[in-house]
Design a protein around this motif. Structure first.
Motif, PDB file in Angstrom:
ATOM      1  N   ASP A 191       1.347   6.669  -6.721  1.00 20.08           N
ATOM      2  CA  ASP A 191       0.420   7.578  -7.206  1.00 20.08           C
ATOM      3  C   ASP A 191       0.451   9.090  -6.741  1.00 20.08           C
ATOM      4  O   ASP A 191       0.081  10.170  -7.471  1.00 20.08           O
ATOM      5  N   ARG A 192       1.098   9.442  -5.695  1.00 28.58           N
ATOM      6  CA  ARG A 192       1.678  10.661  -5.449  1.00 28.58           C
ATOM      7  C   ARG A 192       2.461  11.293  -6.456  1.00 28.58           C
ATOM      8  O   ARG A 192       2.509  12.704  -6.638  1.00 28.58           O
ATOM      9  N   GLU A 226      -8.049  16.133  -9.314  1.00 29.73           N
ATOM     10  CA  GLU A 226      -9.146  16.208  -8.240  1.00 29.73           C
ATOM     11  C   GLU A 226      -9.464  14.577  -7.731  1.00 29.73           C
ATOM     12  O   GLU A 226      -9.672  14.283  -6.790  1.00 29.73           O
ATOM     13  N   ALA A 227      -9.504  14.056  -8.943  1.00 30.83           N
ATOM     14  CA  ALA A 227     -10.114  12.405  -8.670  1.00 30.83           C
ATOM     15  C   ALA A 227      -9.094  11.704  -8.115  1.00 30.83           C
ATOM     16  O   ALA A 227      -8.917  11.040  -6.927  1.00 30.83           O
ATOM     17  N   ARG A 254      -8.640   9.830  -4.364  1.00 33.23           N
ATOM     18  CA  ARG A 254      -8.250   8.444  -4.134  1.00 33.23           C
ATOM     19  C   ARG A 254      -6.994   8.473  -3.207  1.00 33.23           C
ATOM     20  O   ARG A 254      -6.891   7.391  -2.424  1.00 33.23           O
ATOM     21  N   LEU A 255      -5.888   9.205  -3.214  1.00 36.86           N
ATOM     22  CA  LEU A 255      -4.952   9.515  -2.416  1.00 36.86           C
ATOM     23  C   LEU A 255      -5.366   9.430  -0.853  1.00 36.86           C
ATOM     24  O   LEU A 255      -4.991   8.821  -0.065  1.00 36.86           O
ATOM     25  N   ALA A 256      -6.383  10.480  -0.866  1.00 38.23           N
ATOM     26  CA  ALA A 256      -7.007  10.404   0.530  1.00 38.23           C
ATOM     27  C   ALA A 256      -7.726   9.073   1.107  1.00 38.23           C
ATOM     28  O   ALA A 256      -7.261   8.830   2.319  1.00 38.23           O
ATOM     29  N   MET A 270       0.899  -1.289   0.067  1.00 39.26           N
ATOM     30  CA  MET A 270       0.216   0.023   0.084  1.00 39.26           C
ATOM     31  C   MET A 270       1.080   1.028   0.017  1.00 39.26           C
ATOM     32  O   MET A 270       0.671   2.274  -0.802  1.00 39.26           O
ATOM     33  N   GLU A 271       1.955   1.301   0.711  1.00 32.81           N
ATOM     34  CA  GLU A 271       2.909   2.650   0.641  1.00 32.81           C
ATOM     35  C   GLU A 271       3.402   2.618  -0.707  1.00 32.81           C
ATOM     36  O   GLU A 271       3.823   3.629  -1.192  1.00 32.81           O
ATOM     37  N   GLN A 272       3.910   1.707  -1.592  1.00 35.35           N
ATOM     38  CA  GLN A 272       4.267   1.668  -2.580  1.00 35.35           C
ATOM     39  C   GLN A 272       3.347   2.329  -3.629  1.00 35.35           C
ATOM     40  O   GLN A 272       3.677   3.005  -4.445  1.00 35.35           O
ATOM     41  N   THR A 273       2.185   1.525  -3.736  1.00 35.25           N
ATOM     42  CA  THR A 273       1.164   2.333  -4.046  1.00 35.25           C
ATOM     43  C   THR A 273       0.825   3.746  -4.102  1.00 35.25           C
ATOM     44  O   THR A 273       0.616   4.530  -5.222  1.00 35.25           O
TER      45      THR A 273
END
Length: 181
Positions: A43-44, A116-117, A121-123, A36-39
């Motif tokens: 994404d960031r 924005e999407a 998703r990041l949040a 999850m951290e890698q994903t």
């Protein structure tokens, strides 16, 4: 056929139970947290790229709007001087620039929606990651005290009471009882 179905279901259940016993839950949780951290990091980086692209397109739009102002002034000068031959290329350039600005505005709107999407998703991912980390910490807390309790409640074999110790304590108790009477 029903017998074969039931037998295959039983075999799958046994296989799954065996795999569950082989898995180490703490390792599985740790691996899930790492993934999850890698994903999240990937994404960031993608969001940062999109924001850089949006800034670049914004700069291009500003430059094209400056060009539009210049062509408007040039067209006004050509028309004021009665030079329609000179005005035609200026009009062409202005039309091309207006179309390009429209395309850039459309692309900027698309990028803003995408950004924005991605932020949403990041949040959500950050929330799920925090939840998973909390579960992993809770699992770790549950595992560690059990091991400590186990060590405290089950004495080592060297601390076991021997039969000879019981006999000696019984003799001492009889002697004290006889001394008290």
């Amino acid at each position: 056929m029903a017998f074969m179905t039931r037998l295959s279901r039983l075999m799958r259940a046994d296989l799954h139970a065996m795999l569950d016993r082989l898995e180490a839950p703490d390792l599985v949780l740790a691996q899930a947290v790492r993934e999850m951290e890698q994903t999240l990091e990937r994404d960031r980086r993608a969001l940062a790229r999109q924001e850089r692209e949006r800034a670049r397109l914004g700069d291009q739009k500003a430059a094209l709007e400056s060009t539009l102002r210049q062509t408007a002034e040039a067209l006004e000068d050509c028309l004021a001087a009665g030079q329609e031959d000179l005005a035609r290329p200026v009009v062409r350039r202005r039309l091309e620039t207006e179309r390009r600005v429209g395309q850039l505005q459309q692309r900027l709107r698309e990028l803003e929606v995408d950004c924005e999407a991605r932020r949403q998703r990041l949040a959500e991912q950050e929330s799920r990651l925090a939840d998973l980390r909390a579960r992993a910490a809770l699992y770790q807390e549950m595992v560690e005290p059990e091991e400590e309790v186990y060590r405290e409640t089950w004495p080592a074999s060297s601390d076991a009471v021997r039969d000879a110790d019981v006999e000696v304590a019984l003799l001492q108790a009889k002697r004290q009882r006889g001394a008290a009477s």
